[in-house]
Design a protein around this motif. Sequence first.
Motif, short mmCIF file in Angstrom:
data_model
loop_
_atom_site.label_atom_id
_atom_site.label_comp_id
_atom_site.label_asym_id
_atom_site.label_seq_id
_atom_site.Cartn_x
_atom_site.Cartn_y
_atom_site.Cartn_z
N ALA A 1 0.82 -1.21 0.00
CA ALA A 1 0.00 0.00 0.00
C ALA A 1 0.86 1.26 0.00
CB ALA A 1 -0.93 -0.01 1.21
N GLU A 2 1.95 1.23 0.73
CA GLU A 2 2.84 2.40 0.78
C GLU A 2 3.48 2.65 -0.59
OE1 GLU A 2 5.67 1.81 3.86
OE2 GLU A 2 4.17 1.37 5.39
N MET A 3 3.94 1.59 -1.23
CA MET A 3 4.58 1.76 -2.54
C MET A 3 3.58 2.18 -3.60
SD MET A 3 7.46 -1.29 -2.63
CE MET A 3 6.27 -2.62 -2.61
N ALA A 4 2.29 1.86 -3.42
CA ALA A 4 1.28 2.28 -4.39
C ALA A 4 1.13 3.79 -4.43
CB ALA A 4 -0.07 1.63 -4.03
N GLY A 5 1.55 4.45 -3.36
CA GLY A 5 1.45 5.91 -3.32
C GLY A 5 2.69 6.63 -3.80
N LEU A 6 3.69 5.90 -4.32
CA LEU A 6 4.90 6.54 -4.82
C LEU A 6 4.64 7.29 -6.11
CD1 LEU A 6 7.52 3.67 -4.26
CD2 LEU A 6 7.12 5.67 -2.81
N SER A 7 5.49 8.25 -6.39
CA SER A 7 5.37 9.01 -7.64
C SER A 7 6.03 8.25 -8.77
CB SER A 7 6.04 10.38 -7.48
OG SER A 7 6.11 11.06 -8.71
N GLU A 8 5.39 8.24 -9.92
CA GLU A 8 5.94 7.53 -11.08
C GLU A 8 7.24 8.16 -11.57
OE1 GLU A 8 3.07 7.18 -14.16
OE2 GLU A 8 1.67 5.98 -12.98
N SER A 9 7.45 9.44 -11.27
CA SER A 9 8.64 10.13 -11.75
C SER A 9 9.91 9.62 -11.07
CB SER A 9 8.52 11.63 -11.51
OG SER A 9 8.37 11.91 -10.12
N GLY A 10 9.76 8.99 -9.89
CA GLY A 10 10.94 8.53 -9.17
C GLY A 10 11.26 7.07 -9.34
N MET B 1 0.54 2.90 -10.63
CA MET B 1 1.26 2.60 -9.41
C MET B 1 0.55 1.58 -8.53
SD MET B 1 4.21 3.92 -9.36
CE MET B 1 4.48 3.35 -7.69
N THR B 2 -0.76 1.70 -8.40
CA THR B 2 -1.48 0.80 -7.51
C THR B 2 -1.38 -0.65 -7.98
OG1 THR B 2 -3.02 2.54 -6.87
CG2 THR B 2 -3.70 0.27 -6.46
N ALA B 3 -1.73 -0.87 -9.24
CA ALA B 3 -1.68 -2.23 -9.79
C ALA B 3 -0.24 -2.73 -9.83
CB ALA B 3 -2.30 -2.25 -11.18
N GLY B 4 0.69 -1.87 -10.23
CA GLY B 4 2.08 -2.28 -10.33
C GLY B 4 2.68 -2.66 -8.99
N ALA B 5 2.36 -1.87 -7.95
CA ALA B 5 2.90 -2.15 -6.62
C ALA B 5 2.42 -3.51 -6.11
CB ALA B 5 2.51 -1.05 -5.65
N ASN C 1 10.77 -0.52 -3.82
CA ASN C 1 10.84 -0.01 -2.45
C ASN C 1 11.85 1.14 -2.33
OD1 ASN C 1 10.12 -0.05 0.31
ND2 ASN C 1 11.91 -1.27 0.81
N TYR C 2 12.91 1.09 -3.15
CA TYR C 2 13.92 2.14 -3.12
C TYR C 2 13.62 3.26 -4.12
CZ TYR C 2 16.85 -0.92 -0.25
OH TYR C 2 17.34 -1.70 0.77
N SER C 3 12.45 3.25 -4.70
CA SER C 3 12.07 4.31 -5.64
C SER C 3 11.45 5.51 -4.94
CB SER C 3 11.07 3.76 -6.68
OG SER C 3 11.67 2.80 -7.51
N ALA C 4 11.52 5.51 -3.62
CA ALA C 4 10.93 6.61 -2.85
C ALA C 4 11.87 7.80 -2.73
CB ALA C 4 10.52 6.13 -1.46
N GLY C 5 13.04 7.73 -3.38
CA GLY C 5 13.98 8.83 -3.35
C GLY C 5 15.25 8.53 -2.59
N LYS C 6 15.27 7.45 -1.81
CA LYS C 6 16.45 7.08 -1.04
C LYS C 6 16.72 5.60 -1.24
CE LYS C 6 18.34 6.81 3.64
NZ LYS C 6 18.09 7.05 5.09
#
Length: 319
Positions: free
Chosen positions: A57-66, A79-83, A121-126
């Motif tokens: 659920a957390e990864m579903a809220g990530l931005s596609e740009s990152g 993002m939702t389906a992909g996560a 999981n590491y696509s959140a910017g860090k």
Amino acid sequence: MSNPWWRPWRRWLAGSGQMQPDTLARQARAYTEARILVRAYYAGLLYFAFTGISSGAEMAGLSESGLLWPVGWVRATGMTAGAWMVTAMHLTGALASVYAPGRRWCRGLAALGLFEFTALNYSAGKIGHGMHLWVLTSIVLVFLPNLVDPNPTRRQRQDFLNVFWTAYALALLTYSMSGLGKVAGALYQVSLGEVTVFHPQAMALHISQRLLESGVSSPIGLWLVDHTWVSWPLMLGAIYLQFFSFWSIFRPNLIKIWSFLLILFHISTFLVLTIRFGPPVLFLAIFGLASPFSPTNSTFADILTELPIIGKIWTVRRK
């Protein structure tokens, strides 16, 4: 036919150990233990996959740009389906590998699922490093031979052990690369007239910077800042431990103790700097503390003799 270019280096790293008379028996025993450890490895991977479900659920809220390149395809699914697809792939691969670790396609699916889940999981910017050892070794273990015969030949057992050994060697190589980076960085800092990691106050300065940046408190870390006579040897010991980690994989007498010290290193890093590396600790315990290549009758003198640099000094003093 000429010998491979790497053989002299391997012999040098392995030292002057002599062939033991019970080589075949030790190989058979190591093979049996290694197969058990591979099952334990994939059981650990299943645990990570199960505990990672809540991250879907957390990864579903990530931005596609990152998105990192391994999960760039998620833009096509959303993002939702992909996560949730990545989470399901991770769990499915872990289940398949723990049920049938002897099947290459199961290990391959586990490696792919872990790789995709870690990338997302590491696509959140860090980008963290907690799962990197598992990602790297899961890829290596894909190349384990598919052994369905309950009585494999000597060559088949050796092929299995070679891949198993390579997985742990690669893991230890990452620690040596970290140590090499510290040494190379110190040489560069010397040329600039800066304080290096070998300075008596290096660890105290490093701890202070980390605690100030993170805004956390560490009683042990603060104590080490005030007592450089303790923190300086610990810093030198950590560099020595990391730098020569790859050395230990060629010395059976060192594998277990070196793995134990690396585990202590991670525990100390958490207690001092509040940086947690849980997955590497589990990996080191499985592949290192329970290594099938480590002899059961190593003495303190055997270990001391095999230590890089220190072993040479010890040998000369004994003579």
